[in-house]
Design an enzyme around this catalytic site. Structure first.
Site, short mmCIF file in Angstrom:
data_model
loop_
_atom_site.label_atom_id
_atom_site.label_comp_id
_atom_site.label_asym_id
_atom_site.label_seq_id
_atom_site.Cartn_x
_atom_site.Cartn_y
_atom_site.Cartn_z
N SER B 14 0.86 -1.19 0.00
CA SER B 14 0.00 0.00 0.00
C SER B 14 0.89 1.24 0.00
O SER B 14 1.68 1.42 -0.93
CB SER B 14 -0.95 -0.06 1.19
N HIS B 41 -2.89 -0.88 -3.30
CA HIS B 41 -4.06 -0.02 -3.07
C HIS B 41 -3.90 1.27 -3.86
O HIS B 41 -3.01 2.05 -3.59
CB HIS B 41 -4.19 0.33 -1.59
N ASP B 134 -4.55 -4.62 6.03
CA ASP B 134 -4.89 -5.52 4.91
C ASP B 134 -3.69 -6.43 4.62
O ASP B 134 -2.55 -5.98 4.64
CB ASP B 134 -5.24 -4.69 3.67
#
EC number: 3.1.1.61
Lengths: 274, 191
Positions: B14, B41, B134
């Site tokens: 991310s 992401h 995540d």
């Protein structure tokens, strides 16, 4: 490898769902279905899928609860604004040439996509001559779509999308706010027919100028995708339009030859004259 | 490695992803023997620049994953913005627009859990820099089915939360510095 017993249980559960209730998820892409079923199993409090299946077969409440997990689908109004901009700029001029229009939103889920088309058609002066068919296999989804109520915290995205799609008015013209929700005007549903329809088991029901089925077929396996595209092919009049999701295409389909790319990067196809 | 050769590498990243991946992906040879599947992401409204950006730097083929295509050796697949990327049991890729997981779509957990199902012990999962949890559940699933887990050293990471959470969920993961990961992959995935 995913657990062999779990695989057997999932197959049996989907078979039970089909044999008992005629909801056919057997040819859905497995990875997403498995994820949704695990969510259902855990949140409904079952130790395994066999226990869930027993309740599905013997407990009347279980079907809608399970379907709630299996049919959940998340969309936005004017999702992929460039798609709707292209409809406005390139497809609407063709649609204007017809005295009456039929548009089918296949797999309408909670209705975000449907309202996007109705608003777009109203803004383009086509709404009065159009019948909108909104279909889904889930009664709950159809009920949500016919309520047209969305949480206000989603409205910012919807508004930005609408503007980016070339919207000719403010999205707020179409809803009123109440208790944290946006309630879309019921006049938007005047020309909408909501209906229970399965792309897996049901047949063609009319001759359409436009079929929209976005982000539904990614959940299907290849065979089922072929069936759905065959249905769209049979439903569309010559030169009718088919709109798919931005990551879906007809390239691998048995029916690829029946369509031409109308705007390739937006996944808008046109049925051939043949 | 218990003698089982990986069939795929899955990576999640991310905040700080571009710099981190730039230290790994260009080191992999054109004939890297398995597919590399990546979730980064990025906001859904951004046209995905990741594939062209990395294709310019990498020897492997780089593309955005398409629904139902088979994952091929020698190819790097990025999840498209706005879609989850999953692996099917037959090694083909599928996309989903299901709800966000931990505010993310694509989600690292979704990719990793499906990879654990599809490949069992024959998968390498790598969690890189990022500011949210995540990937932790997904890496746990990979660990539990006997796959190989690698986590970027949280102390060196641009954002440490994602690797820290992954390590909590999967304590036996190998902790590597960014600069060591490509060499490690070449050892566990010999041509």
């Amino acid at each position: 490898m995913s657990d062999i017993i779990e695989d057997i249980e999932i197959r049996l559960l989907l078979e039970a769902l089909y044999q008992r209730f005629h909801y056919d998820f057997r040819d859905y892409a497995q990875a997403s279905i498995r994820r949704r079923l695990r969510q259902a199993r855990d949140q409904l409090g079952f130790a395994n899928f066999s226990a869930l299946q027993e309740h599905l077969l013997h407990d009347d409440d279980m079907l809608p609860r399970l379907l709630g997990y299996l049919t959940v689908q998340v969309s936005e109004m004017f999702r992929d604004p460039s798609f709707f901009r292209t409809i406005r700029e390139k497809v609407v001029p063709h649609l204007r040439t017809y005295p009456s229009l039929k548009l089918w939103v296949a797999g309408c889920s909670a209705g975000e996509e449907l309202y996007s088309y109705v608003i777009l058609f109203r803004e383009e002066g086509l709404e009065d001559r159009t019948l909108f068919y909104a279909t889904d296999i889930s009664e709950e989804a159809l009920a949500a779509a016919s309520r047209g109520i969305y949480s206000l915290d989603r409205i910012r995205t919807f508004t930005e999308n609408h503007r980016a799609s070339g919207g000719k008015s403010s999205l707020s013209d179409y809803y009123t706010s109440a208790y944290g929700n946006a309630v879309f005007d019921k006049s938007l549903r005047d020309r909408v027919v909501f209906s229970d329809h399965s792309l897996v088991t049901d047949a063609v029901f009319g001759e359409m100028q436009f079929v929209s089925c976005r982000n539904v077929m990614i959940y299907f396996n290849r065979e089922l995708q072929d069936r759905a595209i065959g249905l769209f092919n049979d439903s569309l009049m010559r030169n009718g339009f088919l709109g798919l999701g931005s990551k879906e295409n007809l390239r691998f389909s048995r029916h690829a030859d029946a369509f031409t790319d109308f705007v390739r990067e937006e996944k808008i196809y046109q049925r051939r004259e043949q | 490695m218990s003698g089982v050769l990986p069939r795929a590498v899955v990576i999640g990243a991310s905040a700080g992803a571009l710099q981190a991946l730039s230290q790994i992906l260009p080191e992999l040879p054109a004939d890297f023997p398995v597919p590399v599947l990546i979730v980064v992401h990025v906001p859904a409204d951004r046209r995905n620049m990741l594939a062209p950006l990395f294709q310019a730097k990498c020897r492997m083929l780089v593309r955005e994953a398409e629904d139902k295509e088979p994952a091929m050796a020698g190819t790097i697949y990025f999840a498209p913005p706005g879609y989850h990327l999953l692996v099917e049991a037959d090694g083909s890729l599928s996309l989903s627009s299901d709800e966000e997981v931990l505010y993310s779509r694509p989600s690292v957990d979704v990719l990793f859990e499906s990879a654990a199902d599809a490949y069992g012990p024959n998968v390498v999962g790598i969690v890189l820099t990022g500011a949210n949890p995540d990937g932790a559940q997904g890496l746990r699933a990979i660990c539990e089915s006997g796959g190989t887990a690698i986590v970027e050293n949280p102390a060196d990471a641009y954002a440490g939360t994602m690797p820290e959470e992954a390590l909590k969920a999967c304590p036996k993961a190998h902790v590597l510095a960014l600069g060591e990961i490509a060499a490690h992959l070449l050892r566990v995935c010999p041509a």
